[in-house]
Design an enzyme around this catalytic site. Structure first.
Site, mmCIF file in Angstrom:
data_model
loop_
_atom_site.group_PDB
_atom_site.id
_atom_site.type_symbol
_atom_site.label_atom_id
_atom_site.label_comp_id
_atom_site.label_asym_id
_atom_site.label_seq_id
_atom_site.Cartn_x
_atom_site.Cartn_y
_atom_site.Cartn_z
ATOM 1 N N ARG A 84 -4.871 -7.342 6.119
ATOM 2 C CA ARG A 84 -5.265 -7.309 7.523
ATOM 3 C C ARG A 84 -6.770 -7.241 7.653
ATOM 4 O O ARG A 84 -7.436 -6.567 6.864
ATOM 5 C CB ARG A 84 -4.702 -6.061 8.205
ATOM 6 C CG ARG A 84 -3.399 -6.356 8.938
ATOM 7 C CD ARG A 84 -2.923 -5.181 9.754
ATOM 8 N NE ARG A 84 -3.323 -3.905 9.211
ATOM 9 C CZ ARG A 84 -3.558 -2.819 9.945
ATOM 10 N NH1 ARG A 84 -3.448 -2.872 11.261
ATOM 11 N NH2 ARG A 84 -3.892 -1.681 9.382
ATOM 12 N N SER A 145 -5.716 -0.054 -1.365
ATOM 13 C CA SER A 145 -4.746 1.015 -1.663
ATOM 14 C C SER A 145 -4.215 0.967 -3.091
ATOM 15 O O SER A 145 -3.007 0.769 -3.330
ATOM 16 C CB SER A 145 -3.610 0.953 -0.660
ATOM 17 O OG SER A 145 -4.152 0.983 0.626
ATOM 18 N N ASP A 199 -5.628 4.159 1.218
ATOM 19 C CA ASP A 199 -4.904 4.296 2.494
ATOM 20 C C ASP A 199 -4.582 5.750 2.848
ATOM 21 O O ASP A 199 -4.570 6.129 4.018
ATOM 22 C CB ASP A 199 -3.635 3.428 2.538
ATOM 23 C CG ASP A 199 -2.729 3.593 1.328
ATOM 24 O OD1 ASP A 199 -3.116 4.293 0.379
ATOM 25 O OD2 ASP A 199 -1.622 3.007 1.325
HETATM 26 C C1 GLC Z 1 0.210 3.328 -4.804
HETATM 27 C C2 GLC Z 1 -1.283 3.209 -5.035
HETATM 28 C C3 GLC Z 1 -2.047 4.202 -4.172
HETATM 29 C C4 GLC Z 1 -1.635 4.031 -2.727
HETATM 30 C C5 GLC Z 1 -0.123 4.147 -2.580
HETATM 31 C C6 GLC Z 1 0.352 3.934 -1.151
HETATM 32 O O1 GLC Z 1 0.628 4.574 -5.242
HETATM 33 O O2 GLC Z 1 -1.579 3.429 -6.410
HETATM 34 O O3 GLC Z 1 -3.428 4.011 -4.304
HETATM 35 O O4 GLC Z 1 -2.252 5.005 -1.937
HETATM 36 O O5 GLC Z 1 0.507 3.188 -3.421
HETATM 37 O O6 GLC Z 1 0.003 2.679 -0.679
#
Ligand code: GLC
Length: 462
Positions: A84, A145, A199
Site C-alpha cells: 500500500r 513488516s 507493523d
Molecule cells: C512476522 C514478521 C514481523 C511482523 C509480523 C506481523 O512475524 O517477522 O516483523 O511484525 O509478521 O506482520
C-alpha cells in the site's frame, strides 16, 4: 508417522485423542511464559543476543506522538500479499488518509530483491502521478513488516524473511537503500525516507496518538508479532549514545516473538499437525510460535486435523478425495472465523465453506465436528498470544495499560478478543490492569506518525 489410535475407543474418544494436543492447561501456558521471558532476556543481552531466537530489536523509535505533530507524509506498507502507498495528512485534531493498494504477485514474493523493489518503486511512481505529488519532497515512513536489525531510524538491515516472502539478495541489506536505488532506477522522484518501522511499532504509535497509556503493540494477522516500550537500562544491546536530550530514556523494542520455539523449546506442546505444517512450509524449523498462532497458518492446521479425522473414518464419510480439503493451503483462515460465527443448528456458514471446498456429502454431525476443531485451534492461538502479552505486561509492571492490536485475525474472528482478555487476566500478576484496543490502520498511519515525530524532534534541534 503419527501414532495409531487404539481400535477399542468410541468414535468420540478417538476424536478427542486426535485433538487433545490443542488443549493446554494454565500451568502449561505459565511454563511457556517462563521460557518466553527468559528468551526475551537473552535477546536483549549483548552476549546472548546472537544465540537468542527472540531478537528483541531496538527500533530507534523513542518518543510517542505528543499530539502536536503536523504535516503531509507518504507512507508505505509492505508485509502481506499487498503493498500500500498512502498519503497521510496530520494536523492536531485529525489524520486524513488517501491510499491505494497494489498486489504483489507470488512470483515477486519468491523472486529477486531487485524485482521486488522495482515493483514497489513502480507502484510509488504511479501513486505520485495519480495524486499530483511530483516535485514535492514529502517525508516518507516505511512500514516494512519483517525482522530488521536497525542501525538508525532510517537504516534497517533485513535479518531474515518471514511469512510468504523469500526474495534473493535482500538479507543483510539496508532496506532504505534498496528502496532509494529502486526509486532512482524506475522513477525520477525524490523522497526522503525518514523512518522504517515494523507493523507492530506502527500499531503502537497509531494508538498512542490518542491514548497515552498505550505501551504494547500487537499484530495478529498473516504473521504475529509484538513490540513494547522498554527503558534503555534494560536494553543491553543499546550502545548508541543516549545523552540525546530530545528523547526520553526509552526505546520501542520489536520483539519478533514469532521465532520463539525455533530452538525446540516449544516441542513439548507442538502437535503432529504443527509438525506437518512446518515441514511443508517455505521456512521449515523457523517461526515456530508464529506458525501456532497466525492467520497464514491457522486454516492449514485445521485442514490437517480434519484430514486426519477423515482418514480415520471419523468425519466426512462421504467426502470425495478430489475435494479441496485434501489440498494444502486450500482451507483459508477466514473459514475458521466464518465457521465459528455459526450460532445455531443450521450451520449456514459451515455449509457454505464445505460447498466451497467441494464437499457436498456431509451430515450435521460433521458440521459440529468441524466447528469443534476450529474452536480448539483458534483458542490455542488466542491463548498463546495472551501468554505472550501477559509476559510483557508482567515485565512492564505498569498498574494500567493499553495494548494496541491490529490484524485480520483479531478483527474478523468472532471470539479472539474475549478469549485473549480472559486468558491474560488469568496469567498476569495480581492487580495489573490492561485493555485490548483495536488500532486503526496502524501500518499506514503509524509509519506516517513515526516520520512526523522524527520531523518534530528534528525541528527542535535546530
Ligand atoms: C512476522 C514478521 C514481523 C511482523 C509480523 C506481523 O512475524 O517477522 O516483523 O511484525 O509478521 O506482520
Amino acid at each position: 508417522m503419527p501414532p495409531p489410535i487404539p481400535e477399542q475407543l468410541t468414535k468420540y474418544e478417538k476424536i478427542e485423542a486426535l485433538v487433545k494436543g490443542f488443549k493446554l492447561s494454565t500451568l502449561t501456558y505459565k511454563r511457556i511464559m517462563h521460557l518466553l521471558d527468559a528468551e526475551m532476556n537473552n535477546g536483549l543481552t549483548k552476549h546472548t543476543h546472537h544465540v537468542a531466537d527472540i531478537k528483541m530489536f531496538p527500533t530507534f523509535v523513542r518518543s510517542l506522538p505528543d499530539g502536536t505533530e503536523t504535516g503531509s507524509f507518504l507512507a508505505l506498507d509492505l508485509g502481506g500479499t499487498n503493498f500500500r502507498v498512502l498519503l497521510v495528512k496530520i494536523d492536531e485534531l485529525d489524520v486524513d488518509i488517501q491510499s491505494k493498494t497494489y498486489l504483489i504477485p507470488q512470483r515477486i514474493m519468491l523472486g529477486t530483491g531487485q524485482q521486488l523493489f522495482d515493483h514497489i518503486a513502480d507502484c510509488i511512481g504511479k501513486f505520485i502521478n495519480e495524486h499530483d505529488l511530483k516535485g514535492q519532497k514529502l517525508p516518507l515512513g516505511f512500514t516494512f513488516s519483517f525482522p530488521c536489525r536497525q542501525e538508525g531510524l532510517a537504516k534497517a538491515r533485513l535479518s531474515k524473511w518471514t511469512k510468504g516472502f523469500r526474495c534473493e539478495g535482500v538479507v543483510g541489506e539496508d532496506i532504505c537503500q534498496l528502496l532509494h536505488e529502486a526509486l532512482k532506477r524506475r522513477t525520477n522522484t525524490d523522497v526522503e525516507i525518514v523512518a522504517i518501522v515494523n507493523d507492530a511499532v506502527g500499531t503502537l504509535m497509531s494508538a498512542a496518538h490518542g491514548d497515552r497509556a498505550c505501551e504494547i503493540g500487537l499484530i495478529l494477522g498473516t504473521g504475529c508479532n509484538a513490540c513494547y516500550m522498554e527503558t534503555l537500562d534494560n536494553v543491553g544491546l543499546w550502545d548508541t549514545d543516549n545523552k540525546d536530550k530530545a528523547h526520553p530514556n526509552q526505546v520501542i523494542i520489536n520483539t519478533e516473538w514469532g521465532a520463539f520455539g525455533d530452538n525446540g523449546c516449544l516441542d513439548f506442546v507442538r502437535t503432529e499437525y504443527d509438525r506437518e505444517l512446518d515441514t511443508y512450509s517455505i521456512n521449515p524449523g523457523k517461526q515456530i510460535m508464529e506458525k501456532m498462532i497466525s492467520g497464514m497458518y491457522m486454516g492449514e492446521i485445521v485442514r490437517l486435523t480434519l484430514e486426519r479425522l477423515t482418514s480415520e473414518g471419523l468425519v466426512f464419510m462421504g467426502a470425495d478425495r478430489d475435494s479441496l480439503l485434501f489440498e494444502r493451503g486450500k482451507f483459508y483462515t477466514k473459514y475458521v472465523s466464518e465457521i465459528e460465527s455459526d450460532h445455531d443448528e443450521f450451520f449456514r456458514n459451515t455449509k457454505q465453506v464445505l460447498e466451497e471446498l467441494g464437499i457436498d456429502n456431509f451430515t450435521t454431525e460433521d458440521c459440529k465436528i468441524i466447528k469443534y476443531v476450529c474452536t480448539l485451534v483458534s483458542a490455542r492461538s488466542a491463548f498463546l498470544a495472551a501468554a505472550g502479552l501477559a509476559t510483557l505486561i508482567n515485565r512492564l509492571k505498569k498498574p494500567e495499560m493499553t495494548i494496541a492490536v491490529d490484524g485480520s485475525l483479531y478483527r474478523f474472528h468472532p471470539r479472539f478478543h474475549n478469549l485473549m482478555s480472559l486468558k491474560i487476566k488469568e496469567l498476569v500478576h495480581n492487580g495489573l490492569k490492561f485493555k485490548l484496543s483495536l488500532s486503526h490502520d496502524g501500518s499506514g498511519k503509524g509509519a506516517a506518525l513515526v516520520a512526523a515525530v522524527a520531523m518534530r524532534l528534528r525541528s527542535l534541534k535546530v
